[in-house]
Write an enzyme that holds these catalytic residues in place. Structure first.
Site, PDB file in Angstrom:
ATOM      1  N   THR A   1       7.974  15.292  10.528  1.00 37.52           N
ATOM      2  CA  THR A   1       8.225  16.528  11.283  1.00 37.52           C
ATOM      3  C   THR A   1       9.652  16.566  11.851  1.00 37.52           C
ATOM      4  O   THR A   1      10.130  17.614  12.277  1.00 37.52           O
ATOM      5  CB  THR A   1       7.209  16.722  12.423  1.00 37.52           C
ATOM      6  OG1 THR A   1       7.438  17.985  13.047  1.00 37.52           O
ATOM      7  CG2 THR A   1       7.298  15.630  13.489  1.00 37.52           C
TER       8      THR A   1
ATOM      9  N   HIS B   1      11.345   1.413   7.192  1.00 40.73           N
ATOM     10  CA  HIS B   1      11.783   0.635   6.026  1.00 40.73           C
ATOM     11  C   HIS B   1      11.953  -0.847   6.355  1.00 40.73           C
ATOM     12  O   HIS B   1      11.817  -1.691   5.484  1.00 40.73           O
ATOM     13  CB  HIS B   1      13.060   1.244   5.436  1.00 40.73           C
ATOM     14  CG  HIS B   1      12.808   2.546   4.741  1.00 40.73           C
ATOM     15  ND1 HIS B   1      13.217   2.810   3.464  1.00 40.73           N
ATOM     16  CD2 HIS B   1      12.145   3.663   5.151  1.00 40.73           C
ATOM     17  CE1 HIS B   1      12.836   4.033   3.111  1.00 40.73           C
ATOM     18  NE2 HIS B   1      12.199   4.570   4.125  1.00 40.73           N
TER      19      HIS B   1
END
Ligand code: HEB
Ligand code: CA
Length: 346
Positions: A182, A55
């Protein structure tokens, strides 16, 4: 060659480094391993640290002149940026990380990416991520709208990545980067299902995420009314609409499938994609390679398996070129995957 590299003794009297500038990172590493990741765990804070690298980094636009990127703006201007919808939940992560930056001689820009690389090393099966030191530091917050959302269309997501930096990301690189899911969970997509992981093994850096997102969805985890959530194949697991669509879209589906049961590719391509994200807005050639400070992750040797009761029959084949690999199913009855607990100590 490595043999000819002269190492310097660090002032801490314990470590040596190829470049003296890397010496101060050992103490940062030891501090975050102990006090942020609770003794080197692949816990919720480690997951969040990785999300934060993305981000901060992705908030750069070629169309807007390539200002920003991995510049620490999400921490330095946290009041502004953590209020953006796509950054929901990161206010807490930034607040937890700020004291570590304050007590070490490191910029917010470098700290975010360094903490992310150390975080990933705590997850068994993960690649050892490279870390380069010396990022430019933000002088203004990133504008809103540059971080992809789970309810965005495939074309919106691919366009956004293509616009991130002067070079941008190719469609396949978006898939590579999504290997991060994951070791991930959602806290705020559906507040009724806080901590719902994106695959059945959120503490293991394996290829289950790519396998499980290709299965026919059955149930919502949570109330099923959240924007950007679709049904998942495994109870307790949350599937983002964006992951679901990227697994099926003709631009990305074969690349997606190619990761299933291919841990070597998972390593190699995640290193490439993540390094690129971690350097957005910066010039790698003017930075110092301090990768040696990142711990070596534990290796695992597991085959990708269909979750209990599921098999190749549940695969929603999307790639037209290659059949889905034939894999075993985990034994036993269907299980409910537990949420990822947030660390109460923090
Ligand atoms: Fe991610 C998480 C979306 C990419 C990393 N994600 C997440 C979430 C979401 C997302 C929605 C959840 C949040 C909450 O909490 O709720 N992503 C997304 C999208 C995209 C992405 C849309 C594009 C397609 N990611 C990504 C990348 C990375 C990431 C690239 C890196 C590299 N994520 C992540 C992580 C996580 C997430 C690690 C987890 C966190 C936790 O667990 O907490
Ligand atoms: Ca996993």
């Amino acid at each position: 060659s490595a043999a000819l590299t002269r190492r310097v003794a660090c002032p801490d009297g314990v470590n040596t480094a190829t470049n003296a500038a890397c010496c101060s990172l050992f103490a940062v590493r030891d501090d975050i391993q102990q006090n942020l990741f609770n003794g080197g765990q692949c816990n919720a804070e480690a997951h969040e640290a990785l999300r934060l690298t993305f981000h901060d980094g992705i908030a750069i636009s070629n169309k807007a002149g390539n200002v920003g990127g991995a510049d620490g703006s999400i921490m330095l201007f946290s009041e502004v940026e953590t209020a953006f919808h796509a950054n929901i939940g990161l206010d807490e992560v930034v607040a937890i990380q700020k004291p570590f930056v304050a007590r070490h001689n490191i910029s917010a820009a470098d700290f975010i990416q360094f903490a992310g690389a150390v975080a990933v090393s705590n997850c068994p099966g993960a690649p050892r991520l490279p870390f380069f030191l010396g990022r430019k530091v933000a002088t203004s917050p990133a504008p809103d709208g540059l971080v992809p959302e789970p309810f965005h269309s495939v074309i919106q997501i691919l366009d956004r990545f293509a616009d991130a930096g002067p070079v941008g990301f190719e469609d396949v690189e978006v898939v590579w980067a999504l290997s991060a899911h994951t070791i991930a969970a959602a806290n705020d997509v559906d507040p009724n299902a806080a901590g719902a992981p994106f695959d059945s093994t959120p503490f293991t850096f394996d290829t289950q995420f790519f396998l499980e997102t290709q299965l026919r969805g059955q149930d919502f985890t949570g109330k099923g009314t959240a924007e950007g959530e679709v049904t998942s194949a495994v109870k307790g697991v949350m599937r983002l609409q964006s992951d679901h669509l990227l697994a099926r879209d003709s631009r990305t589906n074969c690349e997606w499938q190619s990761f299933v049961n291919n841990p070597q590719k998972l390593h190699d391509r995640f290193i490439d994609a993540w390094l690129k994200i971690s350097l957005l807005g910066n010039d790698q050639d003017s930075m110092i390679d301090c990768s040696e400070v990142i711990p070596e992750p534990t290796t695992i040797n597991v085959q990708a398996t269909f979750p209990p009761t599921l098999s190749n029959k549940q695969v929603e084949q999307a790639c037209a070129d290659t059949p889905f690999p034939t894999l075993k199913s985990a034994p036993g009855p269907a299980t409910v995957v537990a949420p990822v607990a947030t660390n109460p100590a923090l």
